[in-house]
Design a protein around this motif. Structure first.
Motif, short mmCIF file in Angstrom:
data_model
loop_
_atom_site.label_atom_id
_atom_site.label_comp_id
_atom_site.label_asym_id
_atom_site.label_seq_id
_atom_site.Cartn_x
_atom_site.Cartn_y
_atom_site.Cartn_z
N GLU A 683 0.82 -1.20 0.00
CA GLU A 683 0.00 0.00 0.00
C GLU A 683 0.86 1.26 0.00
O GLU A 683 0.59 2.22 -0.73
N LEU A 684 1.92 1.24 0.81
CA LEU A 684 2.78 2.42 0.93
C LEU A 684 3.37 2.81 -0.41
O LEU A 684 3.47 4.00 -0.74
N THR A 685 3.76 1.83 -1.21
CA THR A 685 4.46 2.10 -2.48
C THR A 685 3.55 1.99 -3.70
O THR A 685 4.03 1.94 -4.83
N ALA A 686 2.25 1.95 -3.48
CA ALA A 686 1.29 1.90 -4.59
C ALA A 686 1.21 3.26 -5.29
O ALA A 686 1.48 4.29 -4.66
N PRO A 687 0.86 3.28 -6.57
CA PRO A 687 0.46 2.14 -7.41
C PRO A 687 1.63 1.42 -8.10
O PRO A 687 1.40 0.43 -8.77
N LEU A 688 2.87 1.91 -7.91
CA LEU A 688 4.00 1.27 -8.56
C LEU A 688 4.11 -0.20 -8.15
O LEU A 688 4.45 -1.07 -8.95
N SER A 689 3.77 -0.49 -6.89
CA SER A 689 3.89 -1.86 -6.38
C SER A 689 2.88 -2.82 -7.01
O SER A 689 3.02 -4.04 -6.87
N LEU A 690 1.87 -2.28 -7.67
CA LEU A 690 0.91 -3.15 -8.34
C LEU A 690 1.54 -3.84 -9.55
O LEU A 690 1.08 -4.90 -9.99
N THR A 691 2.58 -3.24 -10.08
CA THR A 691 3.22 -3.81 -11.26
C THR A 691 4.18 -4.92 -10.89
O THR A 691 4.54 -5.08 -9.72
N LYS A 692 4.60 -5.65 -11.91
CA LYS A 692 5.62 -6.68 -11.73
C LYS A 692 6.90 -6.28 -12.47
O LYS A 692 7.63 -7.12 -12.99
N ARG A 693 7.17 -4.98 -12.45
CA ARG A 693 8.39 -4.50 -13.07
C ARG A 693 9.61 -5.08 -12.36
O ARG A 693 9.66 -5.11 -11.13
N LYS A 694 10.57 -5.51 -13.15
CA LYS A 694 11.74 -6.18 -12.61
C LYS A 694 12.39 -5.33 -11.52
O LYS A 694 12.54 -4.12 -11.67
N GLY A 695 12.79 -6.01 -10.44
CA GLY A 695 13.45 -5.31 -9.35
C GLY A 695 12.57 -5.17 -8.13
O GLY A 695 11.81 -6.08 -7.77
N ALA A 696 12.66 -4.01 -7.50
CA ALA A 696 11.98 -3.81 -6.22
C ALA A 696 10.48 -3.93 -6.31
O ALA A 696 9.83 -4.51 -5.43
N ALA A 697 9.87 -3.40 -7.36
CA ALA A 697 8.41 -3.46 -7.49
C ALA A 697 7.94 -4.91 -7.58
O ALA A 697 6.96 -5.30 -6.94
N ALA A 698 8.63 -5.70 -8.39
CA ALA A 698 8.25 -7.10 -8.54
C ALA A 698 8.38 -7.84 -7.21
O ALA A 698 7.56 -8.71 -6.88
N LEU A 699 9.42 -7.50 -6.43
CA LEU A 699 9.63 -8.20 -5.16
C LEU A 699 8.54 -7.86 -4.16
O LEU A 699 8.01 -8.74 -3.47
N VAL A 700 8.20 -6.56 -4.03
CA VAL A 700 7.13 -6.17 -3.12
C VAL A 700 5.82 -6.83 -3.54
O VAL A 700 5.05 -7.34 -2.70
N ASN A 701 5.56 -6.86 -4.82
CA ASN A 701 4.36 -7.50 -5.36
C ASN A 701 4.35 -8.98 -5.01
O ASN A 701 3.35 -9.52 -4.51
N GLN A 702 5.47 -9.64 -5.27
CA GLN A 702 5.54 -11.08 -5.00
C GLN A 702 5.45 -11.37 -3.51
O GLN A 702 4.81 -12.35 -3.10
N SER A 703 6.04 -10.52 -2.68
CA SER A 703 6.03 -10.76 -1.23
C SER A 703 4.62 -10.78 -0.68
O SER A 703 4.29 -11.58 0.21
N TYR A 704 3.77 -9.91 -1.21
CA TYR A 704 2.38 -9.90 -0.73
C TYR A 704 1.72 -11.24 -1.02
O TYR A 704 0.99 -11.78 -0.18
N ARG A 705 1.99 -11.79 -2.21
CA ARG A 705 1.39 -13.09 -2.56
C ARG A 705 2.08 -14.23 -1.81
O ARG A 705 1.43 -15.15 -1.31
N HIS A 706 3.40 -14.16 -1.71
CA HIS A 706 4.17 -15.20 -1.02
C HIS A 706 3.76 -15.31 0.44
O HIS A 706 3.62 -16.41 0.99
N ALA A 707 3.56 -14.16 1.10
CA ALA A 707 3.31 -14.14 2.54
C ALA A 707 2.07 -14.93 2.93
O ALA A 707 2.02 -15.51 4.03
N HIS A 708 1.08 -14.97 2.07
CA HIS A 708 -0.13 -15.72 2.40
C HIS A 708 0.18 -17.20 2.62
O HIS A 708 -0.41 -17.85 3.50
N GLY A 709 1.10 -17.73 1.85
CA GLY A 709 1.42 -19.14 1.99
C GLY A 709 2.23 -19.46 3.22
O GLY A 709 2.15 -20.57 3.76
N THR A 710 3.01 -18.50 3.71
CA THR A 710 3.89 -18.78 4.85
C THR A 710 3.09 -19.09 6.11
O THR A 710 3.60 -19.73 7.02
#
Length: 736
Positions: A683-710
């Motif tokens: 949320e803090l880094t939106a809307p850039l974090s909504l994208t899967k642009r290579k690098g930091a944005a993709a990681l923040v995006n993936q972390s939100y999805r990854h965290a649900h499984g942990t």
């Protein structure tokens, strides 16, 4: 690494624990409230024990002990709700001793013997001449700052200056500018010492809050274990036990944050000042939440003054608030982490606790770094992923050849290193982004075969696993059993000299690329479910095995696997028939009580990178905004606590300490906070974090999805909460 008190500190702790248990009783606390809220008998007793001399230098006649020693005493004071400004008087005595000299020796003597109550004014009286002072209605001396001067103020005290307040403390709002003042310091060194003293107060009050919070939870757990409702102790209800387990993780984490901050100051860590602020902020919230949840456990009785839990609830909130809003400490941490704000810190003296992983661990990490630099191609790195999707066979093989595949497991041909180096190796791969579970599962399966497998299995399967030529998956979960693996219905039926396996396994991650599956089966349906289980190794190439993909929103694949008349020889059985639970315990030895601190840290770093890139409204970048700094600091606090809980679990296992659910605490807490922070930083880094642009944005995006499984991997958070409540709080078993 060390989480134990020294022998001397343990002696100090026990001495003060006995004293507080005898003198700071609930009855004494209530009697003190009726007076000026300072128990003079307790105060003189503390003077006799040397409490107020703890931080007075030896050359000034004090004990000359460190901040950590004082924190040990404050934790016991918090546990017993000791009335009076103990932290303030300890530190006021130190300031008088270091600045007052011989001219104030008599006054210092009165303070350290407990004849005089002293306190601190936290804010510059040049800017805030009228301010609230802890125990201001009882304190005869107040040490304060006025611009560049440090003052010793004489206060007549007296209950006439007290006013009704939240916790019936001796709180008073004093006109400090009107009090008789003596200048005891007027140079930069004096003002720096005073500023450092305020920082030390944050640590000492945080330690007291940690002791208070844990005792509140202990009282609640004891009550819940005795109070019956609907024919059973209420502690068996997960609605009672699970919130207490959550609070325990926060309270224990807060205690460790205090320890870490003191250690950081001693080591000269540049983030030490920020960590002091985090420790104060964290414990103010954790203790308050723990005490309120404990009161909730008592139900209506908790609201009455006949039960003691209300005393914890009010003091947990009141003690830190004499300084002001604790959220300002979080903002302060943000400025110190991300704004370059510097602060004077105390000389903390000797610190016994140690969070260093050691030279052996650093050497292994350096070797892995060098290996990855020499062997990982850009194409390989593109394929890295935290899940089975990141498995790279050729890299797996090279790791085996370099003897880096099973570090710390000599039984699998790995090198013999200690547990800290073994854990550090996993962390090193994780930092490179190569955190796929193929190697860890192969390690688990390989060790099980090594200890419970036949000669044939060791020759045909184990040798391939050790060489890096084969990997395996786990066949535990089933569609209808979830985390209850002992409810397995997949059948293994005797068939000549072997067995026939029929059934279905769910979440058989990696089954599409593995060579074998470690299979839990039911071999006797007529005995209690945990007694009729047997384990096998099943080749994935066997006739009758079908793998069906199941895709997740986390960019990973798992599988449902079907076994229809699959034949395996008896030599591929692991352990005794119907001895599957015992055989599983071999694999469970490899539960290293890891946390998700690594992925959490990478997420915070990625969010910081985005915050430095995203333009804020008006001028500047997002990282310049106080709210952004505070949210990043809050996430960093969760990283620190997750790592400290993981280290404690690792240390306890290495040193053969009692198992108090340290592993489940590390796993559950970190997975819950991972999701909480991933959501907030997205949320803090939106809307850039909504994208899967290579690098930091993709990681923040993936972390939100990854965290649900942990919160599900390796047992759900609910399972771990039950384990924490049972093992750490001594509550009744909440699982059938």
């Amino acid at each position: 690494m060390n989480f134990d008190l020294s022998d001397e500190q343990e002696m100090v702790r026990e001495t003060f624990a006995r004293f507080f248990d005898e003198t700071s009783t609930p009855q004494a606390i209530r009697e003190a409230e009726a007076g000026d809220a300072v128990d003079r008998t307790l105060w003189r007793g503390l003077g006799e024990l040397g409490a107020f001399s703890l931080r007075v230098p030896a050359e000034a006649g004090g004990l000359g002990l460190g901040t950590f020693d004082a924190a040990v005493v404050m934790e016991e004071a918090g546990r017993t709700l000791a009335p009076g400004p103990l932290a303030e008087t300890i530190l006021a005595a130190r300031l008088i001793a270091m600045l007052g000299g011989d001219a104030h020796a008599q006054m210092l003597e009165r303070v350290v013997t407990g004849e005089t109550v002293a306190s601190l004014a936290f804010h510059d009286i040049a800017e805030r001449p009228v301010q609230f002072v802890a125990a201001g209605a009882a304190a005869e001396l107040v040490v304060a700052r006025r611009g560049s001067e440090i003052l010793l103020l004489s206060n007549s005290g007296g209950t006439d200056k007290a006013e009704p307040n939240l916790a019936s403390l001796a709180l008073a709002e004093l006109d400090l500018a009107s009090l008789e003042a003596r200048v005891i310091g007027s140079d930069a060194a004096a003002t720096e010492l005073f500023a450092a003293t305020v920082e030390e107060w944050k640590l000492l009050i945080a330690a007291a809050l940690a002791g208070l919070g844990r005792q509140a939870l202990k009282l609640a757990a004891a009550y819940a274990s005795e109070r019956e409702q609907f024919g059973q102790p209420i502690g068996q209800f997960q609605g009672i036990s699970h919130p207490l387990a959550d609070c325990l993780c926060e309270v224990d984490g807060g205690r460790l944050l205090v320890w870490k901050a003191v250690r950081d100051i001693a080591d000269g860590n540049p983030d030490a000042g920020a960590n002091v602020s985090l420790a104060a902020w964290w414990n103010a919230g954790a203790a308050s939440r723990a005490a309120s949840q404990a009161l909730q456990t008592f139900g209506g009785y908790g609201l009455t003054t006949e039960y003691d839990i209300y005393l914890h609830t009010l003091r947990a909130k009141a003690w830190p608030l004499v300084w002001g809003d604790p959220e300002r400490w979080l903002e302060e941490a943000g400025r110190r982490f991300y704004g370059g704000e510097r602060v004077s810190l105390p000389n903390v003296g000797q610190v016994s606790v140690d969070f260093d992983i050691g030279e052996e661990a650093r050497a292994v990490m350096a070797e892995i770094d060098a290996f990855m630099a020499a062997n990982v191609t850009p194409e390989m790195r593109e394929r890295f992923h935290y899940s089975w999707e990141g498995f790279i066979p050729e890299l797996h093989k090279k790791l085996a050849e370099a003897n880096l595949l099973f570090v710390g497991i000599p039984e699998l041909g790995g090198r013999k290193v200690g547990p800290y180096a073994t854990s550090a190796a996993r962390g090193a791969f994780e930092k490179h982004g190569y955190n796929n579970p193929a190697a860890s599962v192969a390690e688990m399966v390989g060790l099980t075969i090594a200890r419970a497998g036949s000669a044939e299995l060791k020759e045909e399967v184990l040798s391939k696993i050790m060489a890096g030529d084969a990997i395996a998956s786990l066949g535990y979960s089933e569609p209808g059993s979830g985390s209850d693996v002992f409810a397995a219905k997949t059948k293994a039926t005797p068939d000549g000299n072997g067995w026939r396996i029929d059934g279905t396994k769910m979440f058989t991650s990696g089954a599409d690329i593995t060579d074998y599956v470690l299979m839990l089966t039911r071999t006797d349906p007529d005995v209690p479910k945990h007694k009729g289980l047997t384990m096998f190794i099943v080749p994935m190439s066997a006739d009758g095995v079908t793998v069906q993909p199941v895709y997740t929103f986390q960019d990973e694949r798992t599988n449902i696997t079907f076994y229809d008349n699959v034949k395996v020889p008896d030599s591929w059985r692991l352990g005794e028939v119907n001895g599957g639970v015992r055989t599983m315990s071999v694999a469970l030895e490899l539960e290293h009580a890891g946390s998700f601190a690594g992925p959490m840290e990478f997420t915070v770093e990625a969010a910081e990178a985005l915050a430095r890139k995203i333009k804020a409204p008006g001028r500047g970048k997002l990282i310049d905004e106080p709210r952004a700094r505070a949210r990043l600091a809050r996430a960093w606090a969760n990283v620190e606590v997750s790592l400290l809980l993981e280290y404690r679990a690792l240390w306890a296992a290495a040193e053969k300490k009692p198992n108090l659910a340290y592993g489940p605490m590390a796993k559950m807490f970190s997975s819950e906070k991972f999701l909480e922070d991933a959501r907030d930083l997205l949320e803090l880094t939106a809307p850039l974090s909504l994208t899967k642009r290579k690098g930091a944005a993709a990681l923040v995006n993936q972390s939100y999805r990854h965290a649900h499984g942990t919160r599900i991997y390796g047992g759900t958070s609910e399972v771990h909460r039950s384990m924490i409540a049972e093992r750490a709080l001594g509550m009744p078993r909440t699982r059938a």
